[in-house]
Motif scaffolding. Structure first.
Motif, PDB file in Angstrom:
ATOM      1  N   LEU A  71       0.868  -1.163   0.000  1.00 23.08           N
ATOM      2  CA  LEU A  71       0.000   0.000   0.000  1.00 23.08           C
ATOM      3  C   LEU A  71       0.911   1.222   0.000  1.00 23.08           C
ATOM      4  O   LEU A  71       1.674   1.428   0.954  1.00 23.08           O
ATOM      5  CB  LEU A  71      -0.894   0.018   1.248  1.00 23.08           C
ATOM      6  N   LEU A  72       0.857   2.005  -1.065  1.00 22.21           N
ATOM      7  CA  LEU A  72       1.716   3.181  -1.160  1.00 22.21           C
ATOM      8  C   LEU A  72       1.037   4.354  -0.473  1.00 22.21           C
ATOM      9  O   LEU A  72       0.031   4.871  -0.958  1.00 22.21           O
ATOM     10  CB  LEU A  72       2.020   3.535  -2.610  1.00 22.21           C
TER      11      LEU A  72
ATOM     12  N   VAL B 106      10.615   3.844  -3.019  1.00 17.96           N
ATOM     13  CA  VAL B 106      11.063   5.216  -3.209  1.00 17.96           C
ATOM     14  C   VAL B 106      10.388   6.099  -2.171  1.00 17.96           C
ATOM     15  O   VAL B 106       9.172   6.082  -2.023  1.00 17.96           O
ATOM     16  CB  VAL B 106      10.718   5.707  -4.639  1.00 17.96           C
ATOM     17  N   GLY B 107      11.156   6.823  -1.416  1.00 19.80           N
ATOM     18  CA  GLY B 107      10.614   7.688  -0.387  1.00 19.80           C
ATOM     19  C   GLY B 107      10.150   6.954   0.852  1.00 19.80           C
ATOM     20  O   GLY B 107       9.640   7.558   1.780  1.00 19.80           O
ATOM     21  N   GLY B 108      10.284   5.616   0.871  1.00 23.82           N
ATOM     22  CA  GLY B 108       9.910   4.830   2.035  1.00 23.82           C
ATOM     23  C   GLY B 108       8.439   4.872   2.363  1.00 23.82           C
ATOM     24  O   GLY B 108       8.050   4.700   3.507  1.00 23.82           O
ATOM     25  N   GLY B 109       7.581   5.068   1.364  1.00 25.25           N
ATOM     26  CA  GLY B 109       6.160   5.197   1.623  1.00 25.25           C
ATOM     27  C   GLY B 109       5.333   3.957   1.401  1.00 25.25           C
ATOM     28  O   GLY B 109       4.118   3.993   1.544  1.00 25.25           O
ATOM     29  N   CYS B 110       5.961   2.845   1.078  1.00 29.59           N
ATOM     30  CA  CYS B 110       5.190   1.638   0.774  1.00 29.59           C
ATOM     31  C   CYS B 110       5.114   0.708   1.984  1.00 29.59           C
ATOM     32  O   CYS B 110       6.127   0.304   2.538  1.00 29.59           O
ATOM     33  CB  CYS B 110       5.777   0.895  -0.415  1.00 29.59           C
TER      34      CYS B 110
ATOM     35  N   GLY C 282      -3.525  14.798  -1.817  1.00 32.09           N
ATOM     36  CA  GLY C 282      -3.498  15.719  -2.935  1.00 32.09           C
ATOM     37  C   GLY C 282      -2.265  15.632  -3.808  1.00 32.09           C
ATOM     38  O   GLY C 282      -2.086  16.440  -4.709  1.00 32.09           O
ATOM     39  N   THR C 283      -1.394  14.667  -3.517  1.00 30.72           N
ATOM     40  CA  THR C 283      -0.157  14.513  -4.296  1.00 30.72           C
ATOM     41  C   THR C 283       0.048  13.046  -4.640  1.00 30.72           C
ATOM     42  O   THR C 283      -0.751  12.197  -4.262  1.00 30.72           O
ATOM     43  CB  THR C 283       1.080  14.998  -3.496  1.00 30.72           C
ATOM     44  N   LYS C 284       1.134  12.788  -5.319  1.00 33.24           N
ATOM     45  CA  LYS C 284       1.587  11.417  -5.544  1.00 33.24           C
ATOM     46  C   LYS C 284       2.887  11.167  -4.777  1.00 33.24           C
ATOM     47  O   LYS C 284       3.544  10.159  -4.972  1.00 33.24           O
ATOM     48  CB  LYS C 284       1.791  11.154  -7.037  1.00 33.24           C
ATOM     49  N   GLU C 285       3.223  12.101  -3.903  1.00 31.52           N
ATOM     50  CA  GLU C 285       4.462  12.025  -3.136  1.00 31.52           C
ATOM     51  C   GLU C 285       4.334  11.010  -1.997  1.00 31.52           C
ATOM     52  O   GLU C 285       3.367  11.051  -1.227  1.00 31.52           O
ATOM     53  CB  GLU C 285       4.778  13.402  -2.561  1.00 31.52           C
TER      54      GLU C 285
END
Length: 121
Positions: A52-53, A87-91, A58-61
């Motif tokens: 789950l990302l 990427v970005g440790g968001g998953c 309001g972003t895709k960041e």
């Protein structure tokens, strides 16, 4: 050891189980993504590996903080999770053992869903 692993995969039908239970995981993650689409941007799954990302609204960041908070809250409720990845440790990575049952996948996804409800409403 390698041969014993292959034998266990075949004898216990773990590949077939992963394919069948993986469909439940895929469905559960898609449902979570739909319910929390403002903070979960993507929910890929194949077999018994999914994610789950977490994104900033309001972003895709990627939203590392939310991913980490979900994982911590799940852990406090008894669901062991991996540290955030990607990427970005968001998953939020979900990769249960190949012997996992449908009921256990649904229960674990329920814990994730409740954690998200607590964190983002």
């Amino acid at each position: 050891a390698a041969l014993a692993n292959v034998e266990a995969l075949l004898e216990e039908k773990l590949i077939e189980n992963a394919a069948a239970v993986g469909e439940v995981l895929k469905s559960e993650l898609a449902s979570i993504q739909q319910e929390f689409s403002d903070v979960i941007g993507f929910a890929p799954a194949q077999g018994l590996v999914g994610g789950l990302l977490a994104i900033k609204p309001g972003t895709k960041e990627p939203n590392y903080e939310l991913a980490w908070d979900v994982i911590n809250l799940c852990f406090r409720q008894g669901l062991l999770m991996f540290a955030p990845v990607g990427v970005g440790g968001g998953c939020i990575k979900i990769a249960p053992p190949l012997c996992m049952t449908e009921e256990a996948v649904k229960e674990g996804c329920g814990v994730i869903r409740e954690s998200l409800k607590e964190l983002v409403g």
